[in-house]
Design a protein around this motif. Structure first.
Motif, PDB file in Angstrom:
ATOM      1  N   GLU A  18      48.295  29.070 121.789  1.00 32.42           N
ATOM      2  CA  GLU A  18      49.561  29.473 122.418  1.00 32.42           C
ATOM      3  C   GLU A  18      49.450  30.859 123.056  1.00 32.42           C
ATOM      4  O   GLU A  18      50.039  31.107 124.114  1.00 32.42           O
ATOM      5  N   ALA A  19      48.707  31.767 122.438  1.00 31.33           N
ATOM      6  CA  ALA A  19      48.504  33.091 123.034  1.00 31.33           C
ATOM      7  C   ALA A  19      47.766  32.969 124.369  1.00 31.33           C
ATOM      8  O   ALA A  19      48.099  33.652 125.339  1.00 31.33           O
ATOM      9  N   GLU A  20      46.787  32.100 124.427  1.00 31.41           N
ATOM     10  CA  GLU A  20      46.051  31.883 125.676  1.00 31.41           C
ATOM     11  C   GLU A  20      46.963  31.265 126.737  1.00 31.41           C
ATOM     12  O   GLU A  20      46.898  31.635 127.915  1.00 31.41           O
ATOM     13  N   GLU A  21      47.818  30.339 126.335  1.00 31.61           N
ATOM     14  CA  GLU A  21      48.769  29.748 127.283  1.00 31.61           C
ATOM     15  C   GLU A  21      49.722  30.816 127.818  1.00 31.61           C
ATOM     16  O   GLU A  21      50.046  30.814 129.009  1.00 31.61           O
ATOM     17  N   LEU A  22      50.154  31.739 126.968  1.00 33.18           N
ATOM     18  CA  LEU A  22      51.005  32.836 127.433  1.00 33.18           C
ATOM     19  C   LEU A  22      50.245  33.723 128.414  1.00 33.18           C
ATOM     20  O   LEU A  22      50.778  34.120 129.439  1.00 33.18           O
ATOM     21  N   ARG A  23      48.992  34.007 128.087  1.00 35.95           N
ATOM     22  CA  ARG A  23      48.174  34.849 128.971  1.00 35.95           C
ATOM     23  C   ARG A  23      48.065  34.247 130.366  1.00 35.95           C
ATOM     24  O   ARG A  23      48.100  34.954 131.363  1.00 35.95           O
ATOM     25  N   GLN A  24      47.993  32.940 130.451  1.00 35.29           N
ATOM     26  CA  GLN A  24      47.824  32.269 131.732  1.00 35.29           C
ATOM     27  C   GLN A  24      49.147  31.891 132.400  1.00 35.29           C
ATOM     28  O   GLN A  24      49.152  31.482 133.560  1.00 35.29           O
ATOM     29  N   ASP A  35      57.773  32.360 135.349  1.00 33.16           N
ATOM     30  CA  ASP A  35      58.796  31.371 135.002  1.00 33.16           C
ATOM     31  C   ASP A  35      58.513  30.658 133.686  1.00 33.16           C
ATOM     32  O   ASP A  35      59.404  30.019 133.130  1.00 33.16           O
ATOM     33  N   ASP A  36      57.280  30.721 133.204  1.00 38.34           N
ATOM     34  CA  ASP A  36      56.892  29.999 131.994  1.00 38.34           C
ATOM     35  C   ASP A  36      56.761  30.890 130.766  1.00 38.34           C
ATOM     36  O   ASP A  36      56.538  30.405 129.664  1.00 38.34           O
ATOM     37  N   ARG A  37      56.901  32.181 130.935  1.00 32.46           N
ATOM     38  CA  ARG A  37      56.632  33.113 129.835  1.00 32.46           C
ATOM     39  C   ARG A  37      57.596  32.969 128.662  1.00 32.46           C
ATOM     40  O   ARG A  37      57.181  33.053 127.509  1.00 32.46           O
ATOM     41  N   LEU A  38      58.866  32.751 128.935  1.00 29.66           N
ATOM     42  CA  LEU A  38      59.829  32.623 127.839  1.00 29.66           C
ATOM     43  C   LEU A  38      59.492  31.421 126.965  1.00 29.66           C
ATOM     44  O   LEU A  38      59.505  31.510 125.734  1.00 29.66           O
TER      45      LEU A  38
END
Length: 117
Positions: free
Chosen positions: A49-55, A59-62
């Motif tokens: 999930e941290a990697e998904e946040l990094r990328q 609009d997707d950060r929240l």
């Protein structure tokens, strides 16, 4: 006739994911993790999930932050800590070592040489 295709994931998923998959007419193969498996699986999910946040784009950060929050809450519970205990530990660390509000980036630390002071 369509050929059956299986995709292997081998990862922790949210509780409703199997029913969502099956609502799409697919078959989900799942099992319940035992006690010794859950913490490593949650730590792996946290990294995912941290990697998904990094990328993630703006609009997707929240949504990605919400995923991280959910995994952290589950991990705290699996380790035997309440949300209040985690918040209090964070408060203590913030008091002792500071937070991240000043946005400080540590480039380097130099030790004194033998001829220095």
């Amino acid at each position: 006739m369509h050929q059956r295709r299986t995709t292997t994931y081998g990862k922790l998923v949210r509780d409703r994911i199997p029913e969502i998959i099956e609502a799409e007419g697919l078959t989900a193969g799942v099992r319940v993790l035992d006690e010794r498996e859950v913490v490593p699986a949650l730590v792996a999910k946290l990294a995912e999930e941290a990697e998904e946040l990094r990328q993630a784009g703006p609009d997707d950060r929240l949504g990605e932050l919400a995923d991280l929050h959910e995994v952290l809450a589950a991990l705290a519970g699996a380790l035997g800590f309440s949300d209040e205990q985690v918040r209090e530990a964070a408060r203590r660390k913030r008091t002792e070592r500071g937070g991240f509000g000043r946005r400080l980036w540590l480039d380097e630390v130099t030790s004194p040489g033998e001829s220095d002071g």
